[in-house]
Design an enzyme around this catalytic site. Structure first.
Site, PDB file in Angstrom:
ATOM      1  CG  HIS A   1      -6.558   4.292  -1.568  1.00 19.20           C
ATOM      2  ND1 HIS A   1      -5.346   3.984  -0.993  1.00 19.20           N
ATOM      3  CD2 HIS A   1      -6.606   3.590  -2.723  1.00 19.20           C
ATOM      4  CE1 HIS A   1      -4.689   3.142  -1.772  1.00 19.20           C
ATOM      5  NE2 HIS A   1      -5.437   2.890  -2.834  1.00 19.20           N
ATOM      6  N   GLY A   2      -9.263   5.263   1.657  1.00 17.57           N
ATOM      7  CA  GLY A   2      -9.951   5.994   2.714  1.00 17.57           C
ATOM      8  C   GLY A   2     -11.358   5.496   2.945  1.00 17.57           C
TER       9      GLY A   2
ATOM     10  CB  SER B   1     -12.038   2.891   7.647  1.00 20.28           C
ATOM     11  OG  SER B   1     -10.927   3.743   7.729  1.00 20.28           O
TER      12      SER B   1
ATOM     13  CG  HIS C   1      -4.975   8.231   3.150  1.00 21.58           C
ATOM     14  ND1 HIS C   1      -5.335   6.942   2.844  1.00 21.58           N
ATOM     15  CD2 HIS C   1      -4.301   8.692   2.060  1.00 21.58           C
ATOM     16  CE1 HIS C   1      -4.900   6.630   1.646  1.00 21.58           C
ATOM     17  NE2 HIS C   1      -4.269   7.668   1.139  1.00 21.58           N
TER      18      HIS C   1
ATOM     19  CG  ASP D   1      -1.916   1.105   1.248  1.00 20.26           C
ATOM     20  OD1 ASP D   1      -2.389   1.491   0.166  1.00 20.26           O
ATOM     21  OD2 ASP D   1      -2.260   1.588   2.351  1.00 20.26           O
TER      22      ASP D   1
END
Length: 284
Positions: free
Chosen positions: A210-211, A213, A180, A81
């Site tokens: 991405h990001g 959560s 993030h 990652d």
């Protein structure tokens, strides 16, 4: 079984779901995530982030990730990652990773294209898949972060098409409202942008979020329906595990041995990962 991105993401997009990509910076998380995938009989991507290497070097956790993937009853991709340092990327390849995110999004566009084109050609010769990023993924708690300010970092669909065509990358992380870390305020995703990017890039290029959560689950599922086939997730699971263990150590865990408390963390992660992997199935 150890796989790369190509097959599992193609099947995910065809099936209208996404594959979860979860950071596994220690053995408890690694066990919990892989076991959750086996519980559900779904593929999963386990991740080692370059920023986590100070916690556990890739030479230590990487071989364990590869071994868990090989022994798993479901397809497991071992992925790097945000590898932004070429030397570190090479360390991931030596550790046996089946997929690499070579993140040069901070570089000028043509530099990003040139380096990814060359790297992707060599990686494909080794049977390794490649993910890149286009747009700039910000920190959710960065200074001046607002829904309006991050729009400047969004991925342009036309540029995404040019980038994917020229580089031949297997997956492209795009920016459309996520960030993030822990969100300062609830994110608002530009779902139409996802549709536009999916329509613009080659059919063989998978689109990555991405990001993941901290994003409302309904928005996540809308993004998946719009064309996202891989969702990266970790920060909120890591935070939730800390909260759970803090409460547990005030109760039953206070009288247990350290190794027993590690097992409680593993059990919590397995349950938590099972829930988010179910969300990413998008009702499938």
């Amino acid at each position: 079984m150890l796989v790369n991105l190509t097959q599992i993401l193609a099947e995910a997009e065809a099936g209208g779901y996404a594959v979860g990509c979860i950071n596994t910076p220690n053995v408890e998380t690694l066990r919990g995530v892989v076991d959750a995938a086996e519980d559900l009989n779904v593929p999963v991507i386990i991740d080692h982030a370059q920023v986590h290497n100070s916690l556990i070097p890739i030479e230590h956790i990487g071989p364990k990730m590869v071994e868990y993937a090989r022994q798993a009853k479901v397809p497991v991709c071992v992925h790097l990652d945000h590898g932004s340092d070429y030397t570190f990327v090479m360390r991931a390849l030596r550790a046996g990773f089946s997929s690499i995110m070579y993140d040069l999004s901070a570089e000028p566009y043509e530099t990003n294209v040139a380096k990814l084109t060359e790297f992707t050609r060599h990686a494909h010769e080794m049977g390794v898949t490649v993910e890149a990023e286009l747009g700039v993924m910000t920190l959710a708690q960065g200074e001046g972060w607002t829904h309006e300010s991050i729009k400047k970092t969004y991925t342009d669909p036309t540029q995404a098409a040019d980038f994917a065509t020229r580089t031949g990358v297997d997956a492209l992380a795009v920016c459309f409202g996520t960030a993030h870390g822990i969100y300062a305020e609830p994110p608002q995703l530009d779902i139409q942008r996802v549709r536009d990017i999916r329509a613009a890039v080659p059919a063989s290029t998978r689109i990555v979020m991405h990001g993941g959560s901290g994003v409302d689950e309904n928005q996540v599922m809308q993004a998946i329906s719009a064309g996202i086939s891989k969702v990266n997730y970790y920060s909120y699971m890591g935070q939730a595990t800390t909260k759970h263990m803090a409460e547990y150590l005030q109760g039953e865990g206070a009288n247990q041995f350290w190794h027993e408390n590690h097992e409680e963390a593993y059990r919590f992660i397995r349950q938590y990962a099972g829930h988010i992997l179910t969300v990413f199935r998008n009702g499938k």
